[in-house]
Write a protein that holds these residues in place. Structure first.
Motif, PDB file in Angstrom:
ATOM      1  N   MET A 147    -100.057  19.988 -13.080  1.00  0.00           N
ATOM      2  CA  MET A 147     -98.601  19.986 -13.000  1.00  0.00           C
ATOM      3  C   MET A 147     -98.003  20.414 -14.329  1.00  0.00           C
ATOM      4  SD  MET A 147     -96.008  16.810 -12.220  1.00  0.00           S
ATOM      5  CE  MET A 147     -96.638  16.652 -10.551  1.00  0.00           C
ATOM      6  N   ASN A 148     -96.998  21.300 -14.271  1.00  0.00           N
ATOM      7  CA  ASN A 148     -96.388  21.714 -15.526  1.00  0.00           C
ATOM      8  C   ASN A 148     -95.434  20.641 -16.046  1.00  0.00           C
ATOM      9  OD1 ASN A 148     -93.715  22.061 -14.422  1.00  0.00           O
ATOM     10  ND2 ASN A 148     -94.302  24.081 -13.672  1.00  0.00           N
ATOM     11  N   HIS A 149     -95.045  20.826 -17.291  1.00  0.00           N
ATOM     12  CA  HIS A 149     -94.271  19.792 -17.984  1.00  0.00           C
ATOM     13  C   HIS A 149     -92.927  19.541 -17.290  1.00  0.00           C
ATOM     14  CE1 HIS A 149     -93.468  17.424 -21.654  1.00  0.00           C
ATOM     15  NE2 HIS A 149     -92.204  17.779 -21.469  1.00  0.00           N
ATOM     16  N   ALA A 150     -92.262  20.592 -16.847  1.00  0.00           N
ATOM     17  CA  ALA A 150     -90.956  20.427 -16.201  1.00  0.00           C
ATOM     18  C   ALA A 150     -91.067  19.623 -14.915  1.00  0.00           C
ATOM     19  CB  ALA A 150     -90.338  21.796 -15.930  1.00  0.00           C
ATOM     20  N   ASN A 151     -92.080  19.915 -14.110  1.00  0.00           N
ATOM     21  CA  ASN A 151     -92.260  19.179 -12.860  1.00  0.00           C
ATOM     22  C   ASN A 151     -92.647  17.729 -13.119  1.00  0.00           C
ATOM     23  OD1 ASN A 151     -91.566  21.324 -11.227  1.00  0.00           O
ATOM     24  ND2 ASN A 151     -93.678  22.029 -10.963  1.00  0.00           N
ATOM     25  N   ALA A 152     -93.440  17.507 -14.174  1.00  0.00           N
ATOM     26  CA  ALA A 152     -93.809  16.134 -14.533  1.00  0.00           C
ATOM     27  C   ALA A 152     -92.562  15.321 -14.863  1.00  0.00           C
ATOM     28  CB  ALA A 152     -94.770  16.152 -15.716  1.00  0.00           C
ATOM     29  N   ARG A 153     -91.663  15.913 -15.601  1.00  0.00           N
ATOM     30  CA  ARG A 153     -90.414  15.225 -15.935  1.00  0.00           C
ATOM     31  C   ARG A 153     -89.606  14.885 -14.673  1.00  0.00           C
ATOM     32  NH1 ARG A 153     -88.083  15.077 -20.926  1.00  0.00           N
ATOM     33  NH2 ARG A 153     -89.354  15.863 -22.660  1.00  0.00           N
ATOM     34  N   LYS A 154     -89.541  15.811 -13.738  1.00  0.00           N
ATOM     35  CA  LYS A 154     -88.771  15.593 -12.523  1.00  0.00           C
ATOM     36  C   LYS A 154     -89.378  14.474 -11.675  1.00  0.00           C
ATOM     37  CE  LYS A 154     -87.173  20.393 -12.339  1.00  0.00           C
ATOM     38  NZ  LYS A 154     -87.277  21.692 -11.615  1.00  0.00           N
ATOM     39  N   GLU A 155     -90.707  14.470 -11.558  1.00  0.00           N
ATOM     40  CA  GLU A 155     -91.357  13.407 -10.798  1.00  0.00           C
ATOM     41  C   GLU A 155     -91.107  12.043 -11.441  1.00  0.00           C
ATOM     42  OE1 GLU A 155     -95.070  14.940  -8.122  1.00  0.00           O
ATOM     43  OE2 GLU A 155     -95.466  13.627  -9.827  1.00  0.00           O
ATOM     44  N   MET A 156     -91.213  11.991 -12.752  1.00  0.00           N
ATOM     45  CA  MET A 156     -90.966  10.732 -13.446  1.00  0.00           C
ATOM     46  C   MET A 156     -89.528  10.275 -13.250  1.00  0.00           C
ATOM     47  SD  MET A 156     -93.496   9.225 -15.167  1.00  0.00           S
ATOM     48  CE  MET A 156     -92.940   8.558 -16.751  1.00  0.00           C
ATOM     49  N   ALA A 157     -88.585  11.190 -13.415  1.00  0.00           N
ATOM     50  CA  ALA A 157     -87.179  10.824 -13.246  1.00  0.00           C
ATOM     51  C   ALA A 157     -86.921  10.316 -11.829  1.00  0.00           C
ATOM     52  CB  ALA A 157     -86.284  12.011 -13.567  1.00  0.00           C
ATOM     53  N   ALA A 158     -87.531  10.953 -10.839  1.00  0.00           N
ATOM     54  CA  ALA A 158     -87.385  10.482  -9.462  1.00  0.00           C
ATOM     55  C   ALA A 158     -87.947   9.071  -9.309  1.00  0.00           C
ATOM     56  CB  ALA A 158     -88.089  11.446  -8.503  1.00  0.00           C
ATOM     57  N   ALA A 159     -89.084   8.799  -9.952  1.00  0.00           N
ATOM     58  CA  ALA A 159     -89.679   7.463  -9.861  1.00  0.00           C
ATOM     59  C   ALA A 159     -88.743   6.397 -10.424  1.00  0.00           C
ATOM     60  CB  ALA A 159     -91.019   7.434 -10.588  1.00  0.00           C
ATOM     61  N   PHE A 160     -88.059   6.704 -11.514  1.00  0.00           N
ATOM     62  CA  PHE A 160     -87.094   5.747 -12.067  1.00  0.00           C
ATOM     63  C   PHE A 160     -85.954   5.510 -11.074  1.00  0.00           C
ATOM     64  CE2 PHE A 160     -88.930   7.239 -16.147  1.00  0.00           C
ATOM     65  CZ  PHE A 160     -89.231   6.003 -16.706  1.00  0.00           C
ATOM     66  N   ARG A 161     -85.400   6.580 -10.529  1.00  0.00           N
ATOM     67  CA  ARG A 161     -84.285   6.441  -9.596  1.00  0.00           C
ATOM     68  C   ARG A 161     -84.706   5.625  -8.365  1.00  0.00           C
ATOM     69  NH1 ARG A 161     -79.820  10.084 -10.269  1.00  0.00           N
ATOM     70  NH2 ARG A 161     -79.850  10.737 -12.459  1.00  0.00           N
ATOM     71  N   LEU A 162     -85.906   5.895  -7.859  1.00  0.00           N
ATOM     72  CA  LEU A 162     -86.365   5.194  -6.668  1.00  0.00           C
ATOM     73  C   LEU A 162     -86.658   3.732  -6.961  1.00  0.00           C
ATOM     74  CD1 LEU A 162     -88.625   8.033  -5.271  1.00  0.00           C
ATOM     75  CD2 LEU A 162     -86.463   7.223  -4.273  1.00  0.00           C
ATOM     76  N   THR A 163     -87.139   3.451  -8.157  1.00  0.00           N
ATOM     77  CA  THR A 163     -87.381   2.060  -8.549  1.00  0.00           C
ATOM     78  C   THR A 163     -86.066   1.290  -8.604  1.00  0.00           C
ATOM     79  OG1 THR A 163     -89.356   2.701  -9.782  1.00  0.00           O
ATOM     80  CG2 THR A 163     -88.362   0.586 -10.353  1.00  0.00           C
ATOM     81  N   ALA A 164     -85.013   1.938  -9.085  1.00  0.00           N
ATOM     82  CA  ALA A 164     -83.693   1.308  -9.076  1.00  0.00           C
ATOM     83  C   ALA A 164     -83.203   1.106  -7.647  1.00  0.00           C
ATOM     84  CB  ALA A 164     -82.706   2.158  -9.867  1.00  0.00           C
ATOM     85  N   ARG A 165     -83.390   2.112  -6.812  1.00  0.00           N
ATOM     86  CA  ARG A 165     -82.945   2.019  -5.421  1.00  0.00           C
ATOM     87  C   ARG A 165     -83.630   0.861  -4.694  1.00  0.00           C
ATOM     88  NH1 ARG A 165     -80.800   5.674  -1.449  1.00  0.00           N
ATOM     89  NH2 ARG A 165     -80.484   7.169  -3.125  1.00  0.00           N
ATOM     90  N   ALA A 195     -99.003  10.790 -19.325  1.00  0.00           N
ATOM     91  CA  ALA A 195     -99.667  11.639 -20.313  1.00  0.00           C
ATOM     92  C   ALA A 195     -99.392  13.109 -20.010  1.00  0.00           C
ATOM     93  CB  ALA A 195    -101.171  11.378 -20.302  1.00  0.00           C
ATOM     94  N   VAL A 196     -99.152  13.886 -21.072  1.00  0.00           N
ATOM     95  CA  VAL A 196     -98.859  15.315 -20.892  1.00  0.00           C
ATOM     96  C   VAL A 196     -99.810  16.203 -21.685  1.00  0.00           C
ATOM     97  CG1 VAL A 196     -96.443  15.010 -20.242  1.00  0.00           C
ATOM     98  CG2 VAL A 196     -97.039  15.207 -22.673  1.00  0.00           C
ATOM     99  N   ASN A 197    -100.802  15.608 -22.371  1.00  0.00           N
ATOM    100  CA  ASN A 197    -101.840  16.437 -22.996  1.00  0.00           C
ATOM    101  C   ASN A 197    -103.202  15.957 -22.505  1.00  0.00           C
ATOM    102  OD1 ASN A 197    -102.026  14.032 -24.451  1.00  0.00           O
ATOM    103  ND2 ASN A 197    -102.334  15.041 -26.425  1.00  0.00           N
ATOM    104  N   ASP A 198    -104.243  16.692 -22.854  1.00  0.00           N
ATOM    105  CA  ASP A 198    -105.561  16.443 -22.267  1.00  0.00           C
ATOM    106  C   ASP A 198    -106.109  15.064 -22.584  1.00  0.00           C
ATOM    107  OD1 ASP A 198    -105.549  18.909 -21.077  1.00  0.00           O
ATOM    108  OD2 ASP A 198    -106.796  19.874 -22.615  1.00  0.00           O
ATOM    109  N   ASP A 199    -105.954  14.596 -23.822  1.00  0.00           N
ATOM    110  CA  ASP A 199    -106.543  13.304 -24.173  1.00  0.00           C
ATOM    111  C   ASP A 199    -105.589  12.135 -23.947  1.00  0.00           C
ATOM    112  OD1 ASP A 199    -104.775  13.388 -26.305  1.00  0.00           O
ATOM    113  OD2 ASP A 199    -106.325  13.516 -27.861  1.00  0.00           O
ATOM    114  N   GLY A 200    -104.404  12.425 -23.428  1.00  0.00           N
ATOM    115  CA  GLY A 200    -103.474  11.364 -23.064  1.00  0.00           C
ATOM    116  C   GLY A 200    -102.676  10.775 -24.202  1.00  0.00           C
ATOM    117  N   THR A 201    -102.841  11.290 -25.399  1.00  0.00           N
ATOM    118  CA  THR A 201    -102.171  10.676 -26.548  1.00  0.00           C
ATOM    119  C   THR A 201    -100.700  11.080 -26.670  1.00  0.00           C
ATOM    120  OG1 THR A 201    -103.036  12.447 -27.948  1.00  0.00           O
ATOM    121  CG2 THR A 201    -104.279  10.362 -27.901  1.00  0.00           C
ATOM    122  N   GLU A 202    -100.303  12.147 -26.004  1.00  0.00           N
ATOM    123  CA  GLU A 202     -98.887  12.495 -25.938  1.00  0.00           C
ATOM    124  C   GLU A 202     -98.396  12.182 -24.535  1.00  0.00           C
ATOM    125  OE1 GLU A 202     -98.276  16.523 -27.118  1.00  0.00           O
ATOM    126  OE2 GLU A 202     -98.836  16.149 -29.200  1.00  0.00           O
TER     127      GLU A 202
END
Length: 241
Positions: A1-19, A33-40
């Motif tokens: 998954m690319n970085h932009a889509n990862a952000r969108k999925e995460m943002a949706a998860a926050f909204r749904l958790t509130a809902r 995590a957005v890099n291979d070793d998970g540190t970022e």
């Protein structure tokens, strides 16, 4: 998954958790995590879950505390808990921590284990750990201690005694689905206890079979998240911005 889509999925998860009323406003935290070793990893700033947008999420480095400092920075407990997870638990690509009502009620009981009394609770059979040693806010030392409880890759849910619940997974969909079903299963269990009648607990072999049948289905997990996300899209929610 690319970085932009990862952000969108995460943002949706926050909204749904509130809902689903599993949030505490600007408190609690999710990371991915957005890099291979998970540190970022992506993590939420102190923005209300119901208002979270993809562009709001911070990228911080698990080995650099200074990366989590600044205006509207993530809460210090977000750094303490999630940085430790992303440093020490390779299979925790995503982590979601909430104080949702029924999970927290369960975490407040002397026996905080979730028994397999129905199909949803069977998901967590032999796949949960109870943290019996709450030691205060999840700052760095507490985060390191919690991370050590996830060293068994089969354990993906932690009932944080006197605290809440922490779910981990490889993807946003997997982790969100786990968190969502844990809260629903905990609700069923707490309501069943309130009847005062004996529980119908599944035999170990049936509970284990059911857990295996339900786990590891990435397509089904994506269907759950995407189906709920479609409601946000239909309403014109701005989470993807």
């Amino acid at each position: 998954m690319n970085h932009a889509n990862a952000r969108k999925e995460m943002a949706a998860a926050f909204r749904l958790t509130a809902r689903e009323d599993m949030h505490e406003g600007v408190a609690n935290h999710f990371s991915l995590a957005v890099n291979d070793d998970g540190t970022e990893f992506l993590i939420n700033p102190k923005t209300h879950f119901s208002l979270m947008r993809a562009s709001d999420l911070w990228v911080i480095n698990a080995n650099d505390p200074a990366s989590a400092v600044g205006e509207n920075a993530p809460d210090p407990t977000a750094w303490g808990l999630h940085a430790a997870l992303h440093r020490h638990v390779p299979h925790a690509r995503c982590a979601m921590h909430v104080h949702s009502t029924y999970a927290t009620v369960l975490a407040s009981l002397a026996d905080s284990r979730l028994p397999a009394i129905d199909q949803n609770s069977a998901i967590f059979h032999n796949r949960q750990v109870v943290d019996e040693n709450y030691g205060g806010l999840a700052l760095e030392a507490e985060g390191e201690r919690c991370a050590r409880l996830f060293q068994d890759p089969s354990i993906r849910t932690m009932i944080m005694g006197n605290h809440g619940v922490l779910c981990i997974g490889e993807t946003v969909a997997e982790t969100f689905t786990r968190m969502y079903y844990f809260e629903r299963a905990a609700r069923t269990y707490i309501l069943a206890l309130q009847t005062g009648r004996p529980l119908r607990i599944l035999p170990d072999d049936v509970a284990e079979l059911t857990a295996r049948q339900l786990e590891g289905d990435a397509a089904a997990e994506a269907d759950i998240l995407n189906g709920m996300r479609a409601v946000l899209d239909a309403e014109g929610a701005d989470y993807a911005q």
